[in-house]
Design a protein around this motif. Sequence first.
Motif, PDB file in Angstrom:
ATOM      1  N   TYR A   1       0.957  14.982   7.967  1.00 13.98           N
ATOM      2  CA  TYR A   1      -0.556  15.067   7.462  1.00 13.98           C
ATOM      3  C   TYR A   1      -0.013  13.129   5.837  1.00 13.98           C
ATOM      4  O   TYR A   1       1.410  12.935   5.338  1.00 13.98           O
ATOM      5  CB  TYR A   1      -1.093  15.877   6.637  1.00 13.98           C
ATOM      6  CG  TYR A   1      -1.098  16.726   6.982  1.00 13.98           C
ATOM      7  CD1 TYR A   1      -0.215  18.107   6.993  1.00 13.98           C
ATOM      8  CD2 TYR A   1      -2.561  17.101   8.433  1.00 13.98           C
ATOM      9  CE1 TYR A   1      -0.775  19.197   7.420  1.00 13.98           C
ATOM     10  CE2 TYR A   1      -2.381  18.031   8.388  1.00 13.98           C
ATOM     11  CZ  TYR A   1      -1.605  19.506   8.356  1.00 13.98           C
ATOM     12  OH  TYR A   1      -1.828  20.120   9.012  1.00 13.98           O
ATOM     13  N   TRP A   2      -1.347  12.782   6.366  1.00 12.51           N
ATOM     14  CA  TRP A   2      -1.179  11.241   5.293  1.00 12.51           C
ATOM     15  C   TRP A   2      -2.547  11.160   4.318  1.00 12.51           C
ATOM     16  O   TRP A   2      -3.316  11.523   5.187  1.00 12.51           O
ATOM     17  CB  TRP A   2      -0.865  10.181   6.072  1.00 12.51           C
ATOM     18  CG  TRP A   2       0.508  10.030   7.461  1.00 12.51           C
ATOM     19  CD1 TRP A   2       0.499  10.592   8.277  1.00 12.51           C
ATOM     20  CD2 TRP A   2       1.642   9.254   6.877  1.00 12.51           C
ATOM     21  NE1 TRP A   2       1.978  10.264   8.478  1.00 12.51           N
ATOM     22  CE2 TRP A   2       2.416   9.496   7.170  1.00 12.51           C
ATOM     23  CE3 TRP A   2       1.687   8.200   5.795  1.00 12.51           C
ATOM     24  CZ2 TRP A   2       3.525   9.108   7.290  1.00 12.51           C
ATOM     25  CZ3 TRP A   2       3.120   8.248   5.452  1.00 12.51           C
ATOM     26  CH2 TRP A   2       4.057   8.348   6.450  1.00 12.51           C
TER      27      TRP A   2
ATOM     28  N   VAL B   1       1.122  -0.941  -0.295  1.00 11.18           N
ATOM     29  CA  VAL B   1       0.099  -0.074  -0.291  1.00 11.18           C
ATOM     30  C   VAL B   1       1.043   1.407   0.448  1.00 11.18           C
ATOM     31  O   VAL B   1       1.815   1.804   0.850  1.00 11.18           O
ATOM     32  CB  VAL B   1      -0.812   0.292   1.323  1.00 11.18           C
ATOM     33  CG1 VAL B   1      -1.876   1.145   1.215  1.00 11.18           C
ATOM     34  CG2 VAL B   1      -2.017  -0.986   1.307  1.00 11.18           C
ATOM     35  N   TYR B   2       0.828   2.035  -0.888  1.00 10.76           N
ATOM     36  CA  TYR B   2       1.384   3.602  -1.056  1.00 10.76           C
ATOM     37  C   TYR B   2       0.102   4.725  -0.484  1.00 10.76           C
ATOM     38  O   TYR B   2       0.033   4.576  -0.966  1.00 10.76           O
ATOM     39  CB  TYR B   2       1.644   3.243  -2.520  1.00 10.76           C
ATOM     40  CG  TYR B   2       3.361   2.587  -2.985  1.00 10.76           C
ATOM     41  CD1 TYR B   2       2.735   1.406  -3.694  1.00 10.76           C
ATOM     42  CD2 TYR B   2       4.126   3.105  -3.242  1.00 10.76           C
ATOM     43  CE1 TYR B   2       3.724   0.310  -3.271  1.00 10.76           C
ATOM     44  CE2 TYR B   2       5.798   2.534  -3.483  1.00 10.76           C
ATOM     45  CZ  TYR B   2       5.634   0.834  -3.704  1.00 10.76           C
ATOM     46  OH  TYR B   2       6.157  -0.011  -3.814  1.00 10.76           O
ATOM     47  N   TYR B   3       1.325   5.143   0.202  1.00 11.48           N
ATOM     48  CA  TYR B   3       1.075   6.350   1.350  1.00 11.48           C
ATOM     49  C   TYR B   3       1.530   7.542   0.752  1.00 11.48           C
ATOM     50  O   TYR B   3       3.177   7.706   0.942  1.00 11.48           O
ATOM     51  CB  TYR B   3       1.375   6.500   2.838  1.00 11.48           C
ATOM     52  CG  TYR B   3       0.466   5.008   3.322  1.00 11.48           C
ATOM     53  CD1 TYR B   3       1.216   4.316   3.464  1.00 11.48           C
ATOM     54  CD2 TYR B   3      -1.383   5.404   3.374  1.00 11.48           C
ATOM     55  CE1 TYR B   3       0.048   2.693   4.128  1.00 11.48           C
ATOM     56  CE2 TYR B   3      -1.884   4.236   4.469  1.00 11.48           C
ATOM     57  CZ  TYR B   3      -0.716   2.459   4.526  1.00 11.48           C
ATOM     58  OH  TYR B   3      -1.869   1.840   5.029  1.00 11.48           O
ATOM     59  N   CYS B   4       0.040   8.121   0.039  1.00 17.46           N
ATOM     60  CA  CYS B   4       1.380  10.129   0.241  1.00 17.46           C
ATOM     61  C   CYS B   4       1.050  10.968   1.824  1.00 17.46           C
ATOM     62  O   CYS B   4       0.430  10.439   2.389  1.00 17.46           O
ATOM     63  CB  CYS B   4       0.404  10.747  -1.049  1.00 17.46           C
ATOM     64  SG  CYS B   4       0.943  12.369  -0.888  1.00 17.46           S
ATOM     65  N   ALA B   5       2.086  11.401   2.247  1.00 22.73           N
ATOM     66  CA  ALA B   5       2.162  12.458   3.184  1.00 22.73           C
ATOM     67  C   ALA B   5       2.841  13.864   3.049  1.00 22.73           C
ATOM     68  O   ALA B   5       3.693  13.380   1.401  1.00 22.73           O
ATOM     69  CB  ALA B   5       2.902  11.439   4.269  1.00 22.73           C
ATOM     70  N   ALA B   6       2.956  15.033   4.056  1.00 20.15           N
ATOM     71  CA  ALA B   6       3.069  16.187   3.539  1.00 20.15           C
ATOM     72  C   ALA B   6       3.789  15.937   4.898  1.00 20.15           C
ATOM     73  O   ALA B   6       3.911  16.362   6.195  1.00 20.15           O
ATOM     74  CB  ALA B   6       2.104  16.233   3.402  1.00 20.15           C
ATOM     75  N   THR B   7       5.014  16.802   4.960  1.00 20.04           N
ATOM     76  CA  THR B   7       6.306  17.491   6.046  1.00 20.04           C
ATOM     77  C   THR B   7       6.175  18.666   5.890  1.00 20.04           C
ATOM     78  O   THR B   7       6.584  19.548   5.106  1.00 20.04           O
ATOM     79  CB  THR B   7       7.151  16.806   6.388  1.00 20.04           C
ATOM     80  OG1 THR B   7       8.109  17.108   7.026  1.00 20.04           O
ATOM     81  CG2 THR B   7       8.128  16.325   4.914  1.00 20.04           C
ATOM     82  N   GLU B   8       6.322  19.282   7.190  1.00 18.66           N
ATOM     83  CA  GLU B   8       7.445  20.853   6.817  1.00 18.66           C
ATOM     84  C   GLU B   8       8.344  20.278   7.072  1.00 18.66           C
ATOM     85  O   GLU B   8       9.716  21.568   6.402  1.00 18.66           O
ATOM     86  CB  GLU B   8       7.145  21.716   7.943  1.00 18.66           C
ATOM     87  CG  GLU B   8       5.344  21.886   8.353  1.00 18.66           C
ATOM     88  CD  GLU B   8       4.949  22.804   9.369  1.00 18.66           C
ATOM     89  OE1 GLU B   8       4.135  23.133   9.278  1.00 18.66           O
ATOM     90  OE2 GLU B   8       5.252  21.936   9.708  1.00 18.66           O
ATOM     91  N   ALA B   9       9.237  19.956   7.304  1.00 18.61           N
ATOM     92  CA  ALA B   9      10.353  19.716   6.769  1.00 18.61           C
ATOM     93  C   ALA B   9      11.271  18.773   5.457  1.00 18.61           C
ATOM     94  O   ALA B   9      10.030  18.211   4.626  1.00 18.61           O
ATOM     95  CB  ALA B   9      11.765  18.572   7.563  1.00 18.61           C
ATOM     96  N   PHE B  10      12.399  18.174   4.948  1.00 24.74           N
ATOM     97  CA  PHE B  10      12.695  17.924   3.519  1.00 24.74           C
ATOM     98  C   PHE B  10      12.824  16.098   4.816  1.00 24.74           C
ATOM     99  O   PHE B  10      14.319  16.604   4.534  1.00 24.74           O
ATOM    100  CB  PHE B  10      13.379  18.528   3.116  1.00 24.74           C
ATOM    101  CG  PHE B  10      14.111  17.588   1.621  1.00 24.74           C
ATOM    102  CD1 PHE B  10      15.019  17.451   1.120  1.00 24.74           C
ATOM    103  CD2 PHE B  10      12.648  16.798   0.759  1.00 24.74           C
ATOM    104  CE1 PHE B  10      15.432  17.412  -0.283  1.00 24.74           C
ATOM    105  CE2 PHE B  10      12.925  16.253  -0.144  1.00 24.74           C
ATOM    106  CZ  PHE B  10      14.854  16.504  -0.669  1.00 24.74           C
ATOM    107  N   THR B  11      12.728  15.229   4.355  1.00 25.11           N
ATOM    108  CA  THR B  11      13.017  13.865   5.721  1.00 25.11           C
ATOM    109  C   THR B  11      13.295  12.799   4.695  1.00 25.11           C
ATOM    110  O   THR B  11      11.661  12.949   4.117  1.00 25.11           O
ATOM    111  CB  THR B  11      12.656  14.720   7.067  1.00 25.11           C
ATOM    112  OG1 THR B  11      13.701  13.453   7.743  1.00 25.11           O
ATOM    113  CG2 THR B  11      11.058  14.674   7.099  1.00 25.11           C
ATOM    114  N   ARG B  12      13.335  11.741   5.457  1.00 25.08           N
ATOM    115  CA  ARG B  12      13.194  10.326   4.473  1.00 25.08           C
ATOM    116  C   ARG B  12      12.439   9.846   6.063  1.00 25.08           C
ATOM    117  O   ARG B  12      12.207   8.215   6.319  1.00 25.08           O
ATOM    118  CB  ARG B  12      14.579   9.089   4.679  1.00 25.08           C
ATOM    119  CG  ARG B  12      15.168   9.749   3.394  1.00 25.08           C
ATOM    120  CD  ARG B  12      16.517   8.957   4.040  1.00 25.08           C
ATOM    121  NE  ARG B  12      17.488   9.317   2.587  1.00 25.08           N
ATOM    122  CZ  ARG B  12      18.172   8.497   1.299  1.00 25.08           C
ATOM    123  NH1 ARG B  12      16.745   8.006   1.333  1.00 25.08           N
ATOM    124  NH2 ARG B  12      18.255   9.386   0.426  1.00 25.08           N
TER     125      ARG B  12
END
Length: 122
Positions: free
Chosen positions: A111-112, A93-104
């Motif tokens: 947010y997911w 299952v592939y999830y899109c997510a949002a972050t205020e950082a630029f990270t792994r």
Amino acid sequence: QVQLVESGGGLVQAGGSLRLSCAASGLRFRSYAMGWFRQAPGNQREFVTAISWSGGRTLYADSVKGRFTISRDNAKNTVNLQMNNLKPEDTAVYYCAATEAFTRDRLDYKYWGQGTQVTVSS
């Protein structure tokens, strides 16, 4: 209310391609780096790729480097994942997510989406 909605998953044979899309709403999209993660049954959710706020920088897991490409369109509030030369081990299952950082690090993602199934047959 922030929403991330993935689409484009499905069943494909090994060696084939799929293009996933994620439509974002309810957030200032260009202020967030975006990432894709995946989770296979019995496994932890793992990092696949990320793209910076402007799209100028990207990160990839070694397992997908050279096969997957992430891109974003800040005018349309979308992020895409082009997946080529798919392998059975890409099934998840592939999830899109949002972050205020630029990270792994998945713990930094705020947010997911709900996820979309990708199945690669051998």
